[in-house]
Design an enzyme around this catalytic site. Sequence first.
Site, PDB file in Angstrom:
ATOM      1  N   ALA A   1       1.411   5.583  -4.791  1.00 17.92           N
ATOM      2  CA  ALA A   1       1.971   6.857  -5.239  1.00 17.92           C
ATOM      3  C   ALA A   1       2.923   7.437  -4.205  1.00 17.92           C
ATOM      4  O   ALA A   1       2.684   7.347  -2.999  1.00 17.92           O
ATOM      5  CB  ALA A   1       0.843   7.848  -5.522  1.00 17.92           C
TER       6      ALA A   1
ATOM      7  N   GLY B   1      -2.151   2.481  -4.731  1.00 19.06           N
ATOM      8  CA  GLY B   1      -1.889   2.287  -6.156  1.00 19.06           C
ATOM      9  C   GLY B   1      -1.109   1.023  -6.449  1.00 19.06           C
ATOM     10  O   GLY B   1      -1.177   0.497  -7.559  1.00 19.06           O
TER      11      GLY B   1
ATOM     12  N   GLU C   1      -3.694  -1.457  -6.944  1.00 25.04           N
ATOM     13  CA  GLU C   1      -4.341  -1.187  -8.227  1.00 25.04           C
ATOM     14  C   GLU C   1      -3.470  -1.657  -9.395  1.00 25.04           C
ATOM     15  O   GLU C   1      -3.986  -2.136 -10.407  1.00 25.04           O
ATOM     16  CB  GLU C   1      -4.655   0.298  -8.335  1.00 25.04           C
TER      17      GLU C   1
ATOM     18  N   GLU D   1      -6.851   4.951   0.622  1.00 21.21           N
ATOM     19  CA  GLU D   1      -7.049   6.298   0.092  1.00 21.21           C
ATOM     20  C   GLU D   1      -8.060   7.127   0.883  1.00 21.21           C
ATOM     21  O   GLU D   1      -7.877   8.338   1.060  1.00 21.21           O
ATOM     22  CB  GLU D   1      -7.481   6.227  -1.381  1.00 21.21           C
TER      23      GLU D   1
END
Length: 243
Positions: free
Chosen positions: A70, A113, A116, A136
Amino acid sequence: MSSRSFVRVERIGRDGAVRRLRLDRPERANAYHQVLLTELDAALADARADASVKAIIVTGSGERAFCSGADRDELRTRGALDGIELFSRKVFDRLAGLPLPTVACINGAAIGGGLELALACDIRVCSAEARFALPELSLGLTPAAGGVRRLPGLIGHARAAEIILFQRTLDAVTAQSWGLVAECGGDYQARALALAETAAGLDPMAFRLGKMLLEQEQQRVQANLESLAQGLLYGRNQHRTLS
């Protein structure tokens, strides 16, 4: 207003049956923001609706990063509801749920992310320079777009805990030995295409049913906990910023 596109869509392979989606924000290590995610979501929907598309490859622009997760500028503005209704989670879950074969062609760092996103694909191949991390917790957050759900089933609970809880970064060779990626190094881009074309040549109904059978019911339960945890943390962090 800029007309720049952040997701390049390319037809490759035999008869153009493989759709390659390339994240195109190399100046920010292909970090995703709302516009990029919206374009990626639309590209996935277009691919699913197009009967000529038999497989999808997701990759990044440049050699530095596949996707660094992100965008930090957007991350700072998120509140509790953003965590619960996380757009990246919705997009990545739609990617994971596609009936088509999906291959992550990881051209560099897959961080947060970005990892992910790669985990939402059916299989992963990477360059020799790729690295993988879920940082994170060091930001006061948790992986919230599928990492906690998908990583343990792929590499086992203990190794997933090492990455998530103890912040280990993996190089490409270790990622392959752990089962995170199927292959690394060499002409990984050609290998990604070969894998996509192999799966694209299978019976579509049999492939779809096989993919459904591999999905674990537990992941659906974990998705609710994932959204709740991130919502709480976004709300707490926003309160700290304002106070």
